[in-house]
Design an enzyme around this catalytic site. Structure first.
Site, PDB file in Angstrom:
ATOM      1  CG  ASN A  35      -1.700   1.254   1.407  1.00  0.00           C
ATOM      2  OD1 ASN A  35      -1.754   2.087   0.494  1.00  0.00           O
ATOM      3  ND2 ASN A  35      -2.330   1.415   2.556  1.00  0.00           N
ATOM      4  CE  LYS A  75      -0.060   3.230   4.774  1.00  0.00           C
ATOM      5  NZ  LYS A  75       0.152   3.291   6.220  1.00  0.00           N
ATOM      6  CG  HIS A 130      -5.633   2.010   5.303  1.00  0.00           C
ATOM      7  ND1 HIS A 130      -5.160   2.947   6.183  1.00  0.00           N
ATOM      8  CD2 HIS A 130      -4.640   1.093   5.144  1.00  0.00           C
ATOM      9  CE1 HIS A 130      -3.932   2.619   6.540  1.00  0.00           C
ATOM     10  NE2 HIS A 130      -3.588   1.497   5.918  1.00  0.00           N
ATOM     11  CD  GLU A 189      -2.634   5.504   6.815  1.00  0.00           C
ATOM     12  OE1 GLU A 189      -2.639   5.501   5.565  1.00  0.00           O
ATOM     13  OE2 GLU A 189      -1.721   4.975   7.481  1.00  0.00           O
ATOM     14  CD  GLU A 203      -3.294  -2.252   7.355  1.00  0.00           C
ATOM     15  OE1 GLU A 203      -2.281  -2.581   6.741  1.00  0.00           O
ATOM     16  OE2 GLU A 203      -3.806  -1.124   7.256  1.00  0.00           O
ATOM     17  N   GLY A 259       2.898   2.346  10.796  1.00  0.00           N
ATOM     18  CA  GLY A 259       3.877   3.425  10.662  1.00  0.00           C
ATOM     19  C   GLY A 259       4.614   3.749  11.947  1.00  0.00           C
ATOM     20  CB  SER A 268       5.599  -1.864  11.869  1.00  0.00           C
ATOM     21  OG  SER A 268       5.218  -0.527  12.157  1.00  0.00           O
TER      22      SER A 268
END
Ligand code: 13P
Length: 257
Positions: free
Chosen positions: A9, A11, A95, A97, A167, A173, A213
């Site tokens: 991904n 992003k 996702h 985010e 996730e 991250g 990660s």
């Protein structure tokens, strides 16, 4: 049998030229890999050009979001038929985010999954708990609700086409990967949910990726877990060397599922 699937991904990263450069390298280094499925998810602006490069290769193409209407007055949105038209095969939906910064809810995730399936795209549907939810022992309540609402009204046949990505938000991250045991515990919970929903046979078919990660040195142990069928990789998918190593290291345990 479930085949391991490793997806990158990207992003909000990479111009078209940078994207082409990166996938040209992947194409070269992945040419002989058949044990695992490989997918890249560039930003919308690079999808068409990346598709040209990937054509007839063993690397799949995914988008990072989709809108649920096919067309109309929805400024800024991109629909499933549009993605299909330029050769996209997968789409990441829900996702964290998007949930955190763009108002995505389980209800919009549900609509997007249905739209993706209708156009023949494979949804990669994301779930995951926040740090404070984990610390308050609410992980399973949160994930259970996300699964229930995101997959509402989907038939067994539709569920069979979906990939799920677990996730944990606190691992994205942050360099703080869930331990293989922590991840496996939630993956097992998700598979048990699928058993209750549509039975053992369906649950045994659905692939569940881990994301957060993922790095070359932790992927092999993660995919050695019974219910972890691959990874959704963020930062480490943006560089040639690290993504190649992740894919190759995942092959070490590819025969186990
Ligand atoms: P990182 O691998 O950068 O933690 O991101 C994970 C992720 O969000 C993949 O979708």
């Amino acid at each position: 049998m479930r085949k391991i699937i490793i997806a990158g991904n990207w992003k909000l990263n990479k111009t078209s030229l940078e994207a082409i450069d990166l996938v040209n390298g992947f194409k070269r280094d992945f040419v002989d890999i058949t044990e695992v499925d490989i997918v890249v998810c560039p930003p919308f602006t690079a999808l068409a050009e990346v598709h040209e490069v990937l054509n007839e290769s063993n690397i799949g193409l995914g988008a990072q979001d989709v809108y649920w209407e096919d067309s109309g007055a929805f400024t800024g949105e991109v629909s499933a038929p549009m993605l299909k038209d330029i050769g996209v095969q997968y789409v990441i939906i829900g996702h964290s985010e998007r949930r955190q910064f763009f108002g995505e809810t389980n209800q919009t995730v549900n609509k997007k999954i249905k739209a993706a399936l209708k156009s023949g795209l494979i949804p990669i549907a994301c779930v995951g708990e926040l740090l404070q939810e984990r610390e308050a022992n609410k992980t399973f309540v949160v994930i259970g609700k996300q699964l229930e609402e995101s997959f509402a009204e989907l038939t067994k046949e539709e569920m069979a086409k979906i990939i799920i990505a677990y996730e944990p938000v606190w691992a994205i991250g942050t360099g703080k990967t869930a331990t293989p045991a922590q991840a496996q515990e939630v993956h097992k919970f998700i598979r048990d949910f699928l058993v209750k929903l549509h039975g053992k046979e369906l649950a045994a078919r659905v692939r569940i990726q881990y994301g957060g990660s993922v790095k070359p040195d932790n992927i092999a142990e993660l995919v050695s877990q019974g219910d972890i069928d691959g990874a959704l990789v963020g930062g480490a998918s943006l560089q040639h060397e690290s993504f190649v190593k992740i894919v190759k290291n995942s092959c070490l345990n590819s025969a186990k599922k």
